[in-house]
Design a protein around this motif. Structure first.
Motif, PDB file in Angstrom:
ATOM      1  N   ARG A  33       0.843  -1.193   0.000  1.00  0.00           N
ATOM      2  CA  ARG A  33       0.000   0.000   0.000  1.00  0.00           C
ATOM      3  C   ARG A  33       0.878   1.242   0.000  1.00  0.00           C
ATOM      4  O   ARG A  33       1.102   1.860   1.013  1.00  0.00           O
ATOM      5  N   GLY A  34       1.416   1.565  -1.170  1.00  0.00           N
ATOM      6  CA  GLY A  34       2.194   2.779  -1.317  1.00  0.00           C
ATOM      7  C   GLY A  34       3.687   2.600  -1.381  1.00  0.00           C
ATOM      8  O   GLY A  34       4.422   3.588  -1.510  1.00  0.00           O
ATOM      9  N   GLY A  35       4.171   1.360  -1.319  1.00  0.00           N
ATOM     10  CA  GLY A  35       5.604   1.111  -1.292  1.00  0.00           C
ATOM     11  C   GLY A  35       6.263   0.990  -2.644  1.00  0.00           C
ATOM     12  O   GLY A  35       7.435   0.612  -2.723  1.00  0.00           O
ATOM     13  N   GLY A  36       5.530   1.315  -3.704  1.00  0.00           N
ATOM     14  CA  GLY A  36       6.134   1.326  -5.033  1.00  0.00           C
ATOM     15  C   GLY A  36       5.786   0.107  -5.848  1.00  0.00           C
ATOM     16  O   GLY A  36       5.779  -1.020  -5.353  1.00  0.00           O
ATOM     17  N   ALA A  37       5.499   0.323  -7.121  1.00  0.00           N
ATOM     18  CA  ALA A  37       5.078  -0.751  -8.011  1.00  0.00           C
ATOM     19  C   ALA A  37       6.232  -1.658  -8.389  1.00  0.00           C
ATOM     20  O   ALA A  37       7.345  -1.197  -8.623  1.00  0.00           O
ATOM     21  N   GLY A  38       5.951  -2.969  -8.434  1.00  0.00           N
ATOM     22  CA  GLY A  38       6.878  -3.936  -9.000  1.00  0.00           C
ATOM     23  C   GLY A  38       7.945  -4.461  -8.077  1.00  0.00           C
ATOM     24  O   GLY A  38       8.748  -5.301  -8.485  1.00  0.00           O
ATOM     25  N   SER A  39       7.985  -4.027  -6.833  1.00  0.00           N
ATOM     26  CA  SER A  39       9.092  -4.377  -5.939  1.00  0.00           C
ATOM     27  C   SER A  39       8.797  -5.538  -4.996  1.00  0.00           C
ATOM     28  O   SER A  39       9.704  -5.970  -4.279  1.00  0.00           O
ATOM     29  N   TRP A  40       7.552  -6.042  -4.986  1.00  0.00           N
ATOM     30  CA  TRP A  40       7.160  -6.929  -3.894  1.00  0.00           C
ATOM     31  C   TRP A  40       6.732  -8.326  -4.330  1.00  0.00           C
ATOM     32  O   TRP A  40       6.718  -9.247  -3.516  1.00  0.00           O
ATOM     33  N   GLY A  41       6.381  -8.496  -5.570  1.00  0.00           N
ATOM     34  CA  GLY A  41       5.907  -9.784  -6.055  1.00  0.00           C
ATOM     35  C   GLY A  41       4.938  -9.575  -7.197  1.00  0.00           C
ATOM     36  O   GLY A  41       4.829  -8.476  -7.747  1.00  0.00           O
TER      37      GLY A  41
END
Length: 580
Positions: free
Chosen positions: A280-288
């Motif tokens: 939720r707000g931590g940037g697109a594409g970085s988490w899975g």
């Protein structure tokens, strides 16, 4: 009459580009990913076996120009080339074609419409056209095992080029189209109320249609082909509804996401709350790879949309008009209105400094008469300026889902942008600063200065009930009045030297001017910023970055999901190929 907001929205937010360095092919360093030509790159036999394991859903990827040139029925028409919906069906296509170009490869690799030859550019080599969660899991595991660069794409409506990467394996999730409404969505034992769960491939326009059928409204994008469950919510997700109901990230209740290990996680404030925070707000594409997301829904309502176009004689007048706009920007707060605005160059042979100001203002729970009264002070002051003339003014009253629906979005152009969140205090205390800044930016060649009027620190309704659940949304969102972007575009005929200058113009010359409004060290929307931000950690994520980096280490210790100006990208070269 349907409000004509599509062209306005897309002159505001359709232009972007990465500037990445030269890949050193054939590197044998263990700190580098495998790319075509390196010793560890998968053999044809390995690719064939992988393809068989996902039922033949692995496809070769080519840039959109090459795809269009080889269609059985002939080359793409103008309508197809400029259609975001059409481009979303092409694995290698991006809405802005500059993201497909390998400007910085040595030699450059370009694929332009109607060109006689085409390189691979910056598009992936292969794509998993995923139809099941198992397809996604297989793709993630294969990329990890084979040490490959990975990219993730839902629609290609991506303003920082994070959905593509040269020499990579793409996971394409456009087929995940499930939509399910409920009046009681449970997280653990807690009923979160009315909600909708959507697949990561669902476009905003489809969501608005289905929400209307169910008597609901969802906080989602103004652009019709944005996928709310994808990069939109991961970046924060501003909306025409944000002053009333908050950001997209404020309204997210749960995600299902495939992480770097290949495991499918159910992520909410009860299960994996740290990853829920990051998504939720931590940037697109970085988490899975997000499979689906669940958002809070609200009863639908009526609203009035005002669409205004004003001709401006020259840059001096444009500056004066921008100051008038700044002086009236609080006029619409009483009805939680939002406003997309854009001041664009409109040069002619007779008048090289001509410009146009467009405003699309959405006023919830407001009649046409009430909306006209709210717009009148600004309009009176604007039209009193010499050199400002009215082109058109339209007020449309109806269901909010219809007001926000856009059948398609304009695409197929080149350009880059940079942006900043402008504090509310600037407009309240020093609105006279706005005009000179806008004039200087226009004088310097900016194609457009525009953005969205915000008030997301004062969200209403049930969002407040979720206040105990933290998110990675940059705190600057809560004190900003606008998010202002500066765009620089070009034609395919532009030289590489001209393109290089335009790609770097924001950092080189425009940011110091915009900082007269934002102040130094201001934040920006990570989905509508400059991928060349040298201090993206603080600009896009502010005080949240250290926590986000720790979460990244927990769920993606090998940095499988690396994107330009995303969490952890400082540990890699500009291509996400070799560690630095």
């Amino acid at each position: 009459m349907k409000p004509a907001t599509t062209s306005l929205v897309f002159i505001l937010c359709a232009l972007f580009d990465p500037s990445w360095g030269v890949v050193q092919r054939g590197s044998k360093s263990p700190t580098c990913r495998n790319i075509p030509g390196s010793a560890g790159y998968p053999s044809a036999t390995a690719w064939d076996a992988f393809n068989a394991s996902i039922s033949g859903r692995l496809v070769n990827v080519v840039p959109s120009a090459k795809y269009c040139a080889n269609l059985p029925g002939g080359p793409c028409t103008d309508a197809q080339w400029t259609s975001s919906l059409f481009r979303s069906t092409i694995p290698g296509a991006m809405d802005q074609i500059n993201w497909e170009q390998g400007y910085d490869l040595n030699p450059p690799s370009l694929c332009l419409r109607n060109a006689t030859t085409c390189g691979q550019g910056d598009v992936p080599v292969y794509s998993v056209e995923a139809e099941t969660v198992a397809d996604i899991q297989a793709g993630v595991k294969f990329a990890g095992k084979q040490n490959l660069r990975m990219a993730v794409k839902s629609s290609g409506h991506d303003l920082l080029g994070r959905s593509t990467a040269p020499n990579s394996l793409l996971i394409h999730t456009s087929t995940f189209q499930d939509i399910s409404f409920t009046d009681a969505f449970y997280v653990g034992s807690k009923n979160k109320g009315s909600a909708v769960t959507i697949g990561t491939g669902v476009h905003a326009n489809t969501l608005y249609e289905r929400s209307k059928e169910n008597g609901k409204i969802v906080v989602a994008a103004a652009a019709g082909t944005v996928c709310p469950a994808g990069g939109y919510v991961q970046g924060a997700g501003h909306s025409a509804l944000s002053p009333l109901l908050g950001l997209g990230a404020d309204n997210a209740l749960e995600f299902k996401v495939v992480i770097a290990s290949g495991e499918l996680l159910q992520v909410n404030d009860f299960s994996h709350p740290d990853l829920f925070y990051a998504l939720r707000g931590g940037g697109a594409g970085s988490w899975g790879v997000i499979v689906s997301a669940t958002f809070r829904t609200y009863p639908t309502f009526n609203a009035t949309t005002s669409t205004i176009l004003l001709n401006v004689a020259n840059h001096t007048v444009a500056g004066a008009l921008s100051t008038v706009h700044a002086q009236h920007i609080f006029d619409w707060d009483s009805v939680h209105a939002s406003q997309y605005f854009g001041l664009a160059q409109n040069a002619t042979a007779e008048n090289p400094e001509s410009a146009v100001l467009g405003l699309s203002t959405t006023m919830p729970h407001t009649t046409v008469e009430q909306s006209k009264a709210l717009m009148a002070p600004f309009m009176d002051a604007a039209l009193a300026l010499p050199g400002v003339t009215l082109v058109s003014q339209d007020f449309h009253y109806g269901n909010i889902n219809d007001a926000l629906f856009q059948a398609d979005d304009d695409a197929g152009t080149n350009g880059v942008l940079g942006s900043r969140l402008i504090p509310e205090a600037t407009y309240r205390d020093s609105p006279e600063k706005v005009g000179p800044v806008y004039k200087k930016l226009l004088d310097g060649g900016a194609a457009l200065i525009g953005g969205i009027m915000l008030a997301v620190h004062s969200v209403a309704g049930k969002v407040a009930e979720n206040a105990h659940v933290s998110s990675a949304v940059h705190p600057a969102w809560r004190t900003a009045k606008t998010h202002v972007i500066v765009t620089n575009g070009w034609e395919d005929s532009a030289s590489l030297a001209e393109i290089r200058t335009l790609r770097r113009a924001f950092q080189a010359t425009q940011l110091p001017v915009l900082e007269r409004l934002s102040g130094l060290n201001a934040g920006a929307y990570s989905n509508e910023g400059d991928v060349l931000e040298p201090h993206f950690q603080t600009v896009f994520f502010g005080p949240n970055y250290a926590k986000l980096s720790a979460i990244k280490e927990k769920y993606d210790p090998g940095d499988l999901f690396i994107v330009g100006a995303g969490v952890g990208s400082e540990r890699w070269d500009e291509w996400g190929v070799c560690k630095v």
